[in-house]
Scaffold this active site. Sequence first.
Site, PDB file in Angstrom:
ATOM      1  N   GLU A   1       0.854  -1.188   0.000  1.00  0.00           N
ATOM      2  CA  GLU A   1       0.000   0.000   0.000  1.00  0.00           C
ATOM      3  C   GLU A   1       0.890   1.238   0.000  1.00  0.00           C
ATOM      4  OE1 GLU A   1      -2.156   0.717   3.778  1.00  0.00           O
ATOM      5  OE2 GLU A   1      -1.421  -1.230   4.396  1.00  0.00           O
TER       6      GLU A   1
ATOM      7  N   CYS B   1      -3.513  -3.414   4.236  1.00  0.00           N
ATOM      8  CA  CYS B   1      -2.589  -4.441   4.761  1.00  0.00           C
ATOM      9  C   CYS B   1      -2.943  -5.846   4.283  1.00  0.00           C
ATOM     10  CB  CYS B   1      -2.580  -4.412   6.289  1.00  0.00           C
ATOM     11  SG  CYS B   1      -2.157  -2.805   6.949  1.00  0.00           S
TER      12      CYS B   1
ATOM     13  N   THR C   1       2.894   3.906  16.053  1.00  0.00           N
ATOM     14  CA  THR C   1       2.625   2.614  15.391  1.00  0.00           C
ATOM     15  C   THR C   1       3.204   2.583  13.975  1.00  0.00           C
ATOM     16  OG1 THR C   1       0.457   3.197  14.456  1.00  0.00           O
ATOM     17  CG2 THR C   1       0.472   2.387  16.713  1.00  0.00           C
TER      18      THR C   1
ATOM     19  N   SER D   1     -10.902   2.140  13.781  1.00  0.00           N
ATOM     20  CA  SER D   1     -10.164   1.095  13.047  1.00  0.00           C
ATOM     21  C   SER D   1      -9.983  -0.152  13.912  1.00  0.00           C
ATOM     22  CB  SER D   1      -8.808   1.616  12.542  1.00  0.00           C
ATOM     23  OG  SER D   1      -7.878   1.759  13.591  1.00  0.00           O
TER      24      SER D   1
ATOM     25  N   HIS E   1      -2.539 -10.119  12.176  1.00  0.00           N
ATOM     26  CA  HIS E   1      -2.000  -8.860  11.651  1.00  0.00           C
ATOM     27  C   HIS E   1      -1.659  -7.999  12.875  1.00  0.00           C
ATOM     28  CE1 HIS E   1      -1.472  -5.149   9.593  1.00  0.00           C
ATOM     29  NE2 HIS E   1      -2.543  -4.605  10.132  1.00  0.00           N
TER      30      HIS E   1
ATOM     31  N   LYS F   1      -5.941  -7.913  21.716  1.00  0.00           N
ATOM     32  CA  LYS F   1      -7.390  -7.690  21.670  1.00  0.00           C
ATOM     33  C   LYS F   1      -8.050  -8.708  20.738  1.00  0.00           C
ATOM     34  CE  LYS F   1      -7.063  -2.618  22.150  1.00  0.00           C
ATOM     35  NZ  LYS F   1      -7.878  -2.066  23.218  1.00  0.00           N
TER      36      LYS F   1
ATOM     37  N   ASN G   1       4.632  -1.409  12.679  1.00  0.00           N
ATOM     38  CA  ASN G   1       3.687  -1.899  11.668  1.00  0.00           C
ATOM     39  C   ASN G   1       4.369  -1.939  10.303  1.00  0.00           C
ATOM     40  OD1 ASN G   1       1.421  -2.682  10.284  1.00  0.00           O
ATOM     41  ND2 ASN G   1       0.150  -0.945  10.893  1.00  0.00           N
TER      42      ASN G   1
ATOM     43  N   SER H   1      -7.454  -2.623   6.135  1.00  0.00           N
ATOM     44  CA  SER H   1      -8.476  -1.589   6.333  1.00  0.00           C
ATOM     45  C   SER H   1      -9.269  -1.383   5.055  1.00  0.00           C
ATOM     46  CB  SER H   1      -7.803  -0.281   6.739  1.00  0.00           C
ATOM     47  OG  SER H   1      -7.306  -0.395   8.038  1.00  0.00           O
TER      48      SER H   1
HETATM   49  N1  CAA Z   1       0.673   2.880  30.714  1.00  0.00           N
HETATM   50  C1  CAA Z   1       0.149   1.742  30.192  1.00  0.00           C
HETATM   51  N2  CAA Z   1      -0.884   1.755  29.310  1.00  0.00           N
HETATM   52  C2  CAA Z   1      -1.380   2.967  28.931  1.00  0.00           C
HETATM   53  C3  CAA Z   1      -0.861   4.177  29.437  1.00  0.00           C
HETATM   54  C4  CAA Z   1       0.210   4.105  30.385  1.00  0.00           C
HETATM   55  N3  CAA Z   1       0.744   5.212  30.893  1.00  0.00           N
HETATM   56  N4  CAA Z   1      -1.566   5.200  28.887  1.00  0.00           N
HETATM   57  C5  CAA Z   1      -2.475   4.636  28.029  1.00  0.00           C
HETATM   58  N5  CAA Z   1      -2.365   3.299  28.077  1.00  0.00           N
HETATM   59  C6  CAA Z   1      -3.117   2.298  27.309  1.00  0.00           C
HETATM   60  C7  CAA Z   1      -4.571   2.639  27.126  1.00  0.00           C
HETATM   61  O1  CAA Z   1      -5.345   2.220  28.251  1.00  0.00           O
HETATM   62  C8  CAA Z   1      -4.887   1.871  25.868  1.00  0.00           C
HETATM   63  O2  CAA Z   1      -5.062   0.500  26.180  1.00  0.00           O
HETATM   64  P1  CAA Z   1      -6.410  -0.267  25.682  1.00  0.00           P
HETATM   65  O3  CAA Z   1      -6.412  -0.187  24.157  1.00  0.00           O
HETATM   66  O4  CAA Z   1      -6.231  -1.647  26.195  1.00  0.00           O
HETATM   67  O5  CAA Z   1      -7.554   0.471  26.273  1.00  0.00           O
HETATM   68  C9  CAA Z   1      -3.602   1.967  25.060  1.00  0.00           C
HETATM   69  O6  CAA Z   1      -2.577   2.311  25.990  1.00  0.00           O
HETATM   70  C10 CAA Z   1      -3.629   3.024  23.966  1.00  0.00           C
HETATM   71  O7  CAA Z   1      -4.036   4.231  24.567  1.00  0.00           O
HETATM   72  P2  CAA Z   1      -5.068   5.176  23.808  1.00  0.00           P
HETATM   73  O8  CAA Z   1      -6.232   4.387  23.315  1.00  0.00           O
HETATM   74  O9  CAA Z   1      -5.334   6.363  24.667  1.00  0.00           O
HETATM   75  O10 CAA Z   1      -4.132   5.608  22.597  1.00  0.00           O
HETATM   76  P3  CAA Z   1      -4.374   6.649  21.451  1.00  0.00           P
HETATM   77  O11 CAA Z   1      -5.801   7.028  21.369  1.00  0.00           O
HETATM   78  O12 CAA Z   1      -3.382   7.744  21.597  1.00  0.00           O
HETATM   79  O13 CAA Z   1      -3.937   5.825  20.151  1.00  0.00           O
HETATM   80  C11 CAA Z   1      -4.552   4.223  18.479  1.00  0.00           C
HETATM   81  C12 CAA Z   1      -4.244   4.458  19.955  1.00  0.00           C
HETATM   82  C13 CAA Z   1      -5.909   4.851  18.156  1.00  0.00           C
HETATM   83  C14 CAA Z   1      -4.587   2.735  18.188  1.00  0.00           C
HETATM   84  C15 CAA Z   1      -3.457   4.917  17.621  1.00  0.00           C
HETATM   85  O14 CAA Z   1      -2.196   4.370  17.929  1.00  0.00           O
HETATM   86  C16 CAA Z   1      -3.683   4.804  16.123  1.00  0.00           C
HETATM   87  O15 CAA Z   1      -4.468   5.543  15.543  1.00  0.00           O
HETATM   88  N6  CAA Z   1      -2.958   3.867  15.435  1.00  0.00           N
HETATM   89  C17 CAA Z   1      -3.043   3.677  13.991  1.00  0.00           C
HETATM   90  C18 CAA Z   1      -4.276   2.875  13.598  1.00  0.00           C
HETATM   91  C19 CAA Z   1      -4.145   1.414  13.913  1.00  0.00           C
HETATM   92  O16 CAA Z   1      -3.060   0.867  14.044  1.00  0.00           O
HETATM   93  N7  CAA Z   1      -5.285   0.733  13.995  1.00  0.00           N
HETATM   94  C20 CAA Z   1      -5.307  -0.697  14.268  1.00  0.00           C
HETATM   95  C21 CAA Z   1      -6.469  -1.383  13.621  1.00  0.00           C
HETATM   96  S1  CAA Z   1      -6.502  -1.017  11.850  1.00  0.00           S
HETATM   97  C22 CAA Z   1      -5.291  -2.028  11.181  1.00  0.00           C
HETATM   98  O17 CAA Z   1      -4.875  -2.949  11.795  1.00  0.00           O
HETATM   99  C23 CAA Z   1      -4.773  -1.688   9.828  1.00  0.00           C
HETATM  100  C24 CAA Z   1      -3.436  -1.075   9.981  1.00  0.00           C
HETATM  101  O18 CAA Z   1      -2.424  -1.795   9.967  1.00  0.00           O
HETATM  102  C25 CAA Z   1      -3.325   0.352  10.148  1.00  0.00           C
END
Ligand code: CAA
Length: 396
Positions: free
Chosen positions: A74, A106, A149, A199, A232, A241, A277, A310
């Site tokens: 991609e 992906c 990521t 996502s 993945h 998860k 990733n 995605s």
């Molecule tokens: N110590 C330990 N854990 C902590 C922490 C700390 N101090 N602070 C936060 N955390 C935990 C949170 O509780 C959370 O855990 P859970 O998911 O178990 O609840 C985790 O850390 C992440 O915290 P947030 O949810 O607050 O993080 P965020 O909102 O800043 O970002 C995300 C998370 C949305 C996944 C972001 O990284 C993102 O947008 N990533 C890109 C998209 C992605 O990878 N999506 C995955 C599915 S899509 C896919 O798989 C296709 C692809 O390859 C892209």
Amino acid sequence: MSFAVPQAYVELSDLATARGVPPSKYIDGLGTHQMAVAGPAEDPVTLAASAAQRLFATSGRSPSEIGLCIVGTETAVDHSKPIASYLHGLLGLPRACRVFETKHACFGGTAGLFNAIDWLAAGSARGRSALIVCTDIARYPIGSPGEPTQGGGAVAMLLSERPRLVELSPGKSGCYAQDVHDFWRPLHRKDALVDGHFSVQCYLDALSGAYEDWRRIAGDEAKRPLVRTCYHVPYGKMARKAHQRRCQLDGLDEATTEARFHTDVAPSLRLPAQVGNIYTGSLYLSLISLLHAEAAALANQHIGLFSYGSGCAAEFFTGRVTEEAAALISAMDVAAPLRTRTRLSIPEYEALRRGDADQDRRPVDKSPEASQLLREQASPHYCGIDPQERRVYAWQ
Ligand code: CAA
């Protein structure tokens, strides 16, 4: 199987400090330790070529055996010319060879893999093998939630009628698709846009759908235990998860789910945690990680594989680890590419990222100094574009 990664990486604890968040959020919260960062001479073509070159060099197989070459990506480098064509030239693949690129976020590499399985099953191979290469550079805007990521790398795989690592089951794959806007990269952008939390939900919905479909199709085979599962891995926590969701569908309690995560999934997350990733190659890097960790113990056992792209498309399928796998993986020294990397400071990483936008327009440097530098490079190298805007690569 073999993989390649960029020469440089960032420690996520350094990134967390620079972004003002506790390192534990990235390391424990996301389950990632390092992210690979591509330099100016690296792109999806050079990563693909490095992974394939390593595959041929370490497996004792030859490019002359290839009758099909598919590149899943991609991170295309051209709207028309596929990375597979560059690869065909760089590797010296035979002229009588079907060559193309596949895209579905992906899932693109898995689309290529199933295409190759069909090619083998249809009898088109006539003793030849298919080369499938997944190659990507994952970039999100600097400072965005997706930034920790990021990553980059390529996985190269050979498919044949006589598999030496993992025997896949043709025709027994569970599918899921839905039109969703969870992650996208408009044509003018080098970095992706993502609706992050949505996502995660889309990934889990797709896993449920594909897994249920697989259970329906596989019939009695679905009753056989899958001793490990590779997912993945956009980041390690996502695989955790996913595993929790699958255990729920299997009706397992929380304690069993937690215990099974450590045996069934954790070994496959070790290499991805050092790279980040790599999009199309992510599932397959997780499979290499699993085989690297415990191929001997898994001989003749069945494992699950889950691919998500995605947009979205997903498949759940299975394979049997062969008896030969442990010896082959050890002889190939699969984790070697991680031993020679350079750690970047955050200012160095940010400077590289700021330069990304110009890489596709950078003219080839014809100075004697640049030519000398090129002669010293041991790996495939992106040199820039020529006056007709054709990409130029060097291969020592
Ligand atoms: N110590 C330990 N854990 C902590 C922490 C700390 N101090 N602070 C936060 N955390 C935990 C949170 O509780 C959370 O855990 P859970 O998911 O178990 O609840 C985790 O850390 C992440 O915290 P947030 O949810 O607050 O993080 P965020 O909102 O800043 O970002 C995300 C998370 C949305 C996944 C972001 O990284 C993102 O947008 N990533 C890109 C998209 C992605 O990878 N999506 C995955 C599915 S899509 C896919 O798989 C296709 C692809 O390859 C892209």
